[in-house]
Design a protein around this motif. Structure first.
Motif: not given
Ligand SMILES: Cc1cc2nc3c(=O)[nH]c(=O)nc-3n(C[C@H](O)[C@H](O)[C@H](O)COP(=O)(O)OP(=O)(O)OC[C@H]3O[C@@H](n4cnc5c(N)ncnc54)[C@H](O)[C@@H]3O)c2cc1C
Length: 467
Positions: A374-401
């Motif tokens: 999809q060619e979208l920019k993402t940020a992955y932050s892992g709360h590994v101790g809590a067994d969870s991964l946060r995936i944030d999508i970082l759009p550059e504009n409304y179309e990407e949003f």
């Protein structure tokens, strides 16, 4: 609403709502007076604490905002015969204020309240209402474990005191403890006006170690290894394992000069693309040193850069690392704020995924393949101790949003089990509603509807949250 109060129409999700009026009660009596007026005019009420939520749960959908930031006093503290210490507080006290109050208590040993969603301006009422987790979730669990009693005011103005494990409500043939309904209920069933917090002894020794990797895959495998590793140090415990990916590391480096809280943090070496932060709590410094040595050896096996490792000892030093992790979470919000200046329809766009089954590395690679297409920019932050991964999508504009929103919905259907298992991380609010519907069973939704009917049949509280 008067422009002076426009900041109260949004929270850290950057979603903006609307409201006709706002109040800042300072006591239960004032809350009751305001509620009477709102009931008479059939005006729904949105409850706000510190407005640090990231799913829009404190963002109003019309009606009245009741902001509790002025109810921020400690009412009393007591120690039971069994030696447990409790603190009775008003809900608007922030984490920062609470820590200062606890430090002033005259107790035989240093105490603390473990919940820490990393935002020190979050209120205790908001933390309880979202059953927030925090960096050290792995060791201490959810915030509800540290709340032993609450006082509630219902839509009809009646006041109720609930104690952990006691008061019960029957829903569709099942029974549930009422405190468990309100803790994590996102203000859907009533306003919490007082909380009794359970304090526990502070660990005597604390270390935070930052491991750095040039290859993010190595960092993720290291974090996965630590999650399942067994150490021979019964008195030293891993409290947190946090993973930061290349997007977050790069953005942090770029924003560092403008973030005062990062000034005391050393510069990252060139070529570093991922970090794993491990926090250890113990009763003896020597136990931590032994564990840290074992961790260093494991880190080297995964090509961690031993000369670049950061080690911080003691509460004050650890605070610097906590600031670093908090800034990492904030980079995503700052990025969204930047693009929002161009298009106000853009809000935070993220999802939480359970990594319990597959681990961090395999889960990231599963999502990364589809994100890449999809060619979208993402940020992955892992709360590994809590067994969870946060995936944030970082759009550059409304179309990407829009593209990002469609991708999250597709993931919600395709990976409903792993997304559903982490759905309550950070709350559901207004922004995660459609994903919530796709990832949990009809029975779960029906359960919430039944609770709402029993406890708030006129939909007076927090309209638009969860369902
Ligand atoms: C950078 C950053 C990092 C974060 N990291 C984490 C994290 O690691 N873990 C985590 O769980 N969260 C995290 N959060 C989210 C947020 O800090 C938590 O959700 C926090 O618990 C919300 O507290 P608040 O006082 O700001 O509540 P608000 O945002 O004001 O409100 C949140 C919800 O609680 C309800 N509420 C507030 N007070 C009351 C009350 N007295 N009675 C009834 N309902 C009430 C509101 O109606 C709303 O539904 C993070 C946020 C940011 C910005």
């Amino acid at each position: 609403m008067d422009i002076t109060y426009h900041a109260y129409l949004e929270d850290e999700s950057k979603m903006v709502g609307s409201a006709d009026s706002i109040s800042f009660p300072e006591s239960e009596a004032e809350i009751c007076e305001i509620l009477q007026v709102m009931r008479d005019s059939q005006t729904p009420v949105t409850i706000q604490g510190g407005k640090t939520g990231i799913v829009g749960s404190g963002v109003p959908s019309g009606g009245h905002i009741m902001n509790l930031s002025r109810m921020n006093r400690v009412k009393s503290f007591y120690t039971t015969q069994a030696g447990e210490t409790f603190l009775r507080v008003q809900p608007g006290i922030t984490l920062n204020e609470l820590r200062q109050e606890i430090a002033r208590l005259e107790t035989s040993q240093a105490l603390f309240w473990p919940p820490d969603p990393s935002e020190s301006t979050a209120s205790v009422g908001g933390i309880a209402a979202t059953d927030a987790t925090g960096i050290c979730h792995q060791l201490y669990g959810k915030s509800s474990s540290y709340v032993s009693g609450i006082r509630i005011i219902s839509a009809d103005g009646s006041v109720h005191d609930f104690t952990k494990g006691q008061d019960i409500i029957a829903i569709g043939g099942e029974s549930k403890h009422l405190m468990d309904v309100y803790l994590g209920g996102e203000g859907m069933y009533g306003v919490i006006t007082e909380l009794t917090l359970r304090l526990i002894p502070k660990p005597r020794a604390l270390w935070g170690i930052g491991f750095f990797f040039t290859d993010p895959g190595d960092g993720m495998s290291f974090a996965d290894h630590l999650k399942s590793a067994i150490f021979n140090e019964p008195v030293a415990k891993i409290a947190a394992i946090e993973y930061l990916d290349p997007t977050i590391i790069q953005t942090l480096e770029m924003q560092k000069s403008s973030m005062t809280r990062l000034r005391q943090i050393p510069d990252l070496a060139p070529g570093i693309s991922a970090m794993v932060y491990v926090e250890i709590h113990a009763d003896r410094e020597a136990a931590i040193e032994d564990m840290a040595e074992s961790l260093m050896l494991i880190g080297e096996r995964y090509n961690g850069e031993p000369d670049l490792t950061w080690a911080f000892a003691g509460e004050l030093e650890i605070e610097k690392m906590r600031n670093f992790l908090h800034a990492a979470a904030e980079t995503v919000i700052l990025q969204i704020e930047k693009v929002r200046c161009e298009d106000s329809r853009i809000t935070k766009l993220g999802i939480d995924v359970s990594i319990k089954e597959q681990g961090l590395r395999a889960t990231v690679s599963q999502f990364e393949k589809e994100r890449h297409k999809q060619e979208l920019k993402t940020a992955y932050s892992g709360h590994v101790g809590a067994d969870s991964l946060r995936i944030d999508i970082l759009p550059e504009n409304y179309e990407e949003f829009v593209k990002g929103r469609v991708l999250l919905e597709t993931w919600a259907e395709k990976y409903s089990a792993s997304i559903g298992a982490a759905i309550t991380s950070y709350g559901i609010g207004k922004l995660k509603k459609s994903i919530f519907r796709k990832t949990v069973s009809i029975a779960t939704i029906d359960h919430i509807i039944q609770l709402k009917k029993q406890l708030d049949k006129n939909n007076f509280w927090n309209p638009g949250n969860m369902i």
